[in-house]
Motif scaffolding. Structure first.
Motif, PDB file in Angstrom:
ATOM      1  N   SER A   1       0.827  -1.203   0.000  1.00  0.00           N
ATOM      2  CA  SER A   1       0.000   0.000   0.000  1.00  0.00           C
ATOM      3  C   SER A   1       0.865   1.258   0.000  1.00  0.00           C
ATOM      4  O   SER A   1       1.988   1.246   0.510  1.00  0.00           O
ATOM      5  CB  SER A   1      -0.902   0.019   1.243  1.00  0.00           C
ATOM      6  N   LEU A   2       0.308   2.292  -0.554  1.00  0.00           N
ATOM      7  CA  LEU A   2       0.938   3.610  -0.542  1.00  0.00           C
ATOM      8  C   LEU A   2      -0.149   4.661  -0.401  1.00  0.00           C
ATOM      9  O   LEU A   2      -1.315   4.405  -0.672  1.00  0.00           O
ATOM     10  CB  LEU A   2       1.724   3.863  -1.831  1.00  0.00           C
ATOM     11  N   LYS A   3       0.283   5.852  -0.032  1.00  0.00           N
ATOM     12  CA  LYS A   3      -0.650   6.976   0.075  1.00  0.00           C
ATOM     13  C   LYS A   3      -0.075   8.159  -0.683  1.00  0.00           C
ATOM     14  O   LYS A   3       1.103   8.493  -0.541  1.00  0.00           O
ATOM     15  CB  LYS A   3      -0.856   7.343   1.544  1.00  0.00           C
ATOM     16  N   LEU A   4      -0.931   8.776  -1.480  1.00  0.00           N
ATOM     17  CA  LEU A   4      -0.573   9.998  -2.180  1.00  0.00           C
ATOM     18  C   LEU A   4      -1.443  11.119  -1.629  1.00  0.00           C
ATOM     19  O   LEU A   4      -2.646  10.930  -1.407  1.00  0.00           O
ATOM     20  CB  LEU A   4      -0.826   9.863  -3.685  1.00  0.00           C
ATOM     21  N   SER A   5      -0.851  12.282  -1.447  1.00  0.00           N
ATOM     22  CA  SER A   5      -1.603  13.432  -0.948  1.00  0.00           C
ATOM     23  C   SER A   5      -1.466  14.610  -1.905  1.00  0.00           C
ATOM     24  O   SER A   5      -0.393  14.820  -2.477  1.00  0.00           O
ATOM     25  CB  SER A   5      -1.102  13.839   0.441  1.00  0.00           C
ATOM     26  N   CYS A   6      -2.547  15.340  -2.039  1.00  0.00           N
ATOM     27  CA  CYS A   6      -2.555  16.528  -2.886  1.00  0.00           C
ATOM     28  C   CYS A   6      -3.139  17.675  -2.070  1.00  0.00           C
ATOM     29  O   CYS A   6      -4.328  17.654  -1.729  1.00  0.00           O
ATOM     30  CB  CYS A   6      -3.385  16.279  -4.135  1.00  0.00           C
TER      31      CYS A   6
ATOM     32  N   ASN B   1      -6.437  12.806  -0.377  1.00  0.00           N
ATOM     33  CA  ASN B   1      -5.517  11.682  -0.266  1.00  0.00           C
ATOM     34  C   ASN B   1      -6.011  10.512  -1.115  1.00  0.00           C
ATOM     35  O   ASN B   1      -7.191  10.184  -1.094  1.00  0.00           O
ATOM     36  CB  ASN B   1      -5.413  11.221   1.185  1.00  0.00           C
ATOM     37  N   LEU B   2      -5.117   9.912  -1.833  1.00  0.00           N
ATOM     38  CA  LEU B   2      -5.418   8.703  -2.594  1.00  0.00           C
ATOM     39  C   LEU B   2      -4.699   7.549  -1.915  1.00  0.00           C
ATOM     40  O   LEU B   2      -3.464   7.517  -1.875  1.00  0.00           O
ATOM     41  CB  LEU B   2      -4.960   8.852  -4.042  1.00  0.00           C
ATOM     42  N   HIS B   3      -5.464   6.634  -1.365  1.00  0.00           N
ATOM     43  CA  HIS B   3      -4.898   5.475  -0.679  1.00  0.00           C
ATOM     44  C   HIS B   3      -4.891   4.305  -1.655  1.00  0.00           C
ATOM     45  O   HIS B   3      -5.944   3.887  -2.141  1.00  0.00           O
ATOM     46  CB  HIS B   3      -5.739   5.131   0.553  1.00  0.00           C
ATOM     47  N   LEU B   4      -3.708   3.813  -1.915  1.00  0.00           N
ATOM     48  CA  LEU B   4      -3.527   2.726  -2.875  1.00  0.00           C
ATOM     49  C   LEU B   4      -3.282   1.441  -2.102  1.00  0.00           C
ATOM     50  O   LEU B   4      -2.303   1.340  -1.355  1.00  0.00           O
ATOM     51  CB  LEU B   4      -2.342   3.022  -3.797  1.00  0.00           C
TER      52      LEU B   4
END
Length: 125
Positions: free
Chosen positions: A17-22, A80-83
């Motif tokens: 898992s990874l998290k992207l934030s904008c 946030n996009l949680h992958l």
């Protein structure tokens, strides 16, 4: 002037898992189109998740298949996009994008005016 600051990403093994934030700032109107896109090497950029912040529109790519989720924070100024359950095919440069237009124009993916810096997601198999 709208500014998008992207953070997160990185490298992970398949299934991880990874998290992207904008973080969005400088916008005038409270309701806008905001979304995540990605570009796989050799392919065109594609939409991953797009929403109208005022409600009533949401696009989720078929390949997401409940693996990715969206949360918002900081008084709705961060998306946030949680992958989760990442696959090698998810390896791509991910971008956050913003467009201050009416809801029905959120689906005009090629017309977004403001883009954050790309952030790399690498999934090893």
């Amino acid at each position: 002037q709208v500014r998008l600051v992207v953070s997160g990403g990185g490298s992970v093994q398949a299934g991880g898992s990874l998290k992207l934030s904008c973080a969005v700032s400088g916008y005038t109107y409270s309701d806008n189109c905001l979304g995540w896109f990605r570009q796989i090497p050799g392919s065109e950029r594609e939409a991953v998740f797009v929403m109208y912040t005022g409600g009533g529109y949401r696009y989720v790519a078929d390949f997401v298949k409940e693996r990715f989720t969206i949360t918002r924070a900081n008084h709705q100024n961060t998306m946030n996009l949680h992958l989760h359950n990442l696959k090698h095919d998810d390896t791509a440069m991910y971008y956050c994008a913003f467009n201050s237009v009416e809801r029905h124009l959120c689906s005009a993916f090629d017309q977004y005016q403001t883009w954050g810096q790309g952030i790399q997601v690498t999934v090893s198999s």
